[in-house]
Design a protein around this motif. Sequence first.
Motif, PDB file in Angstrom:
ATOM      1  N   LEU A 173       0.739   6.402   6.536  1.00  0.00           N
ATOM      2  CA  LEU A 173       1.169   5.023   6.339  1.00  0.00           C
ATOM      3  C   LEU A 173       2.521   4.797   7.008  1.00  0.00           C
ATOM      4  CD1 LEU A 173       0.223   4.614   2.564  1.00  0.00           C
ATOM      5  CD2 LEU A 173      -1.107   3.914   4.564  1.00  0.00           C
ATOM      6  N   LYS A 174       2.739   3.580   7.478  1.00  0.00           N
ATOM      7  CA  LYS A 174       3.974   3.282   8.200  1.00  0.00           C
ATOM      8  C   LYS A 174       4.554   1.958   7.714  1.00  0.00           C
ATOM      9  CE  LYS A 174       5.837   3.251  12.903  1.00  0.00           C
ATOM     10  NZ  LYS A 174       5.521   3.300  14.354  1.00  0.00           N
ATOM     11  N   ASP A 175       5.863   1.955   7.502  1.00  0.00           N
ATOM     12  CA  ASP A 175       6.576   0.745   7.082  1.00  0.00           C
ATOM     13  C   ASP A 175       7.092   0.024   8.326  1.00  0.00           C
ATOM     14  OD1 ASP A 175       8.051  -1.235   5.914  1.00  0.00           O
ATOM     15  OD2 ASP A 175       9.535   0.086   4.976  1.00  0.00           O
ATOM     16  N   ILE A 194       2.564   9.466   1.455  1.00  0.00           N
ATOM     17  CA  ILE A 194       2.692   8.525   2.569  1.00  0.00           C
ATOM     18  C   ILE A 194       2.398   9.226   3.892  1.00  0.00           C
ATOM     19  CG2 ILE A 194       4.369   7.169   3.899  1.00  0.00           C
ATOM     20  CD1 ILE A 194       5.682   6.421   1.208  1.00  0.00           C
ATOM     21  N   ASN A 217       0.809  -1.234   0.000  1.00  0.00           N
ATOM     22  CA  ASN A 217       0.000   0.000   0.000  1.00  0.00           C
ATOM     23  C   ASN A 217       0.835   1.273   0.000  1.00  0.00           C
ATOM     24  OD1 ASN A 217       0.938  -0.260   2.625  1.00  0.00           O
ATOM     25  ND2 ASN A 217      -0.967   0.448   3.575  1.00  0.00           N
ATOM     26  N   MET A 218       2.179   1.123   0.059  1.00  0.00           N
ATOM     27  CA  MET A 218       3.056   2.295   0.039  1.00  0.00           C
ATOM     28  C   MET A 218       3.862   2.403  -1.257  1.00  0.00           C
ATOM     29  SD  MET A 218       4.483   2.239   3.987  1.00  0.00           S
ATOM     30  CE  MET A 218       5.609   3.609   3.723  1.00  0.00           C
TER      31      MET A 218
END
Length: 258
Positions: A75-77, A70, A61-62
């Motif tokens: 959003l976070k990895d 982002i 999703n990124m």
Amino acid sequence: MVLLHVKRGDESQFLLQAPGSTELEELTVQVARVYNGRLKVQRLCSEMEELAEHGIFLPPNMQGLTDDQIEELKLKDEWGERCVPSGGAVFKKDDIGRRNGQAPNEKMKQVLKKTIEEAKAIISKKQVEAGVCVTMEMVKDALDQLRGAVMIVYPMGLPPYDPIRMEFENKEDLSGTQAGLNVIKESEAQLWWAAKELRRTKKLSDYVGKNEKTKIIAKIQQRLEENDDDACLNSPWADNTALKRHFHGVKDIKWRPR
């Protein structure tokens, strides 16, 4: 031992030895496994080159998003925080937006690069010129070397969605890709020699005779089905550009070698 020079279309792939008494059911599967195994090594090498340059895969999703997008989407990895390369990361942005840019340092990068080159050499088409036969054991050795290098550089492992991890776990999804078209299903593999299909119900000696020093050029392809014009056009018997253009878009073709 009969020496098979395996080709797909007119392109050399590898050499393989088998006794003339070998059942063609067994031989066809063996050739398909080596052929597909070499493709897996090639796919892994390609992805590991990107891993060495730009770090692990971003969450699906990124991927392809800008830093601003982002941040806006919050959003976070999370996997990126866990999967840090040994010795720390060096930032090198991936312009394609597939990987997180946290690349291994130079020392770890060279571990990956060196192993990639060694694996490529094992399954290289240059082995044909050198007269070296490729076995499934050699393919497995190349895969084990690649797996070992990734474990050294990424002791915490890779994200479950990273294509390298998926390849190692045999969970790769090649649907809709050119790589997927290159793979030949073992159950649908066919071997041809001198414009004859080597039928699985027979032995190799039924076609080449009892001379164990025989050398043949065997072509591998996937069994063609009715209404499968793409398979026909990609068969070793239909590699002429003009012929492909002529049949482009035509349905219900069943290609038969002359």
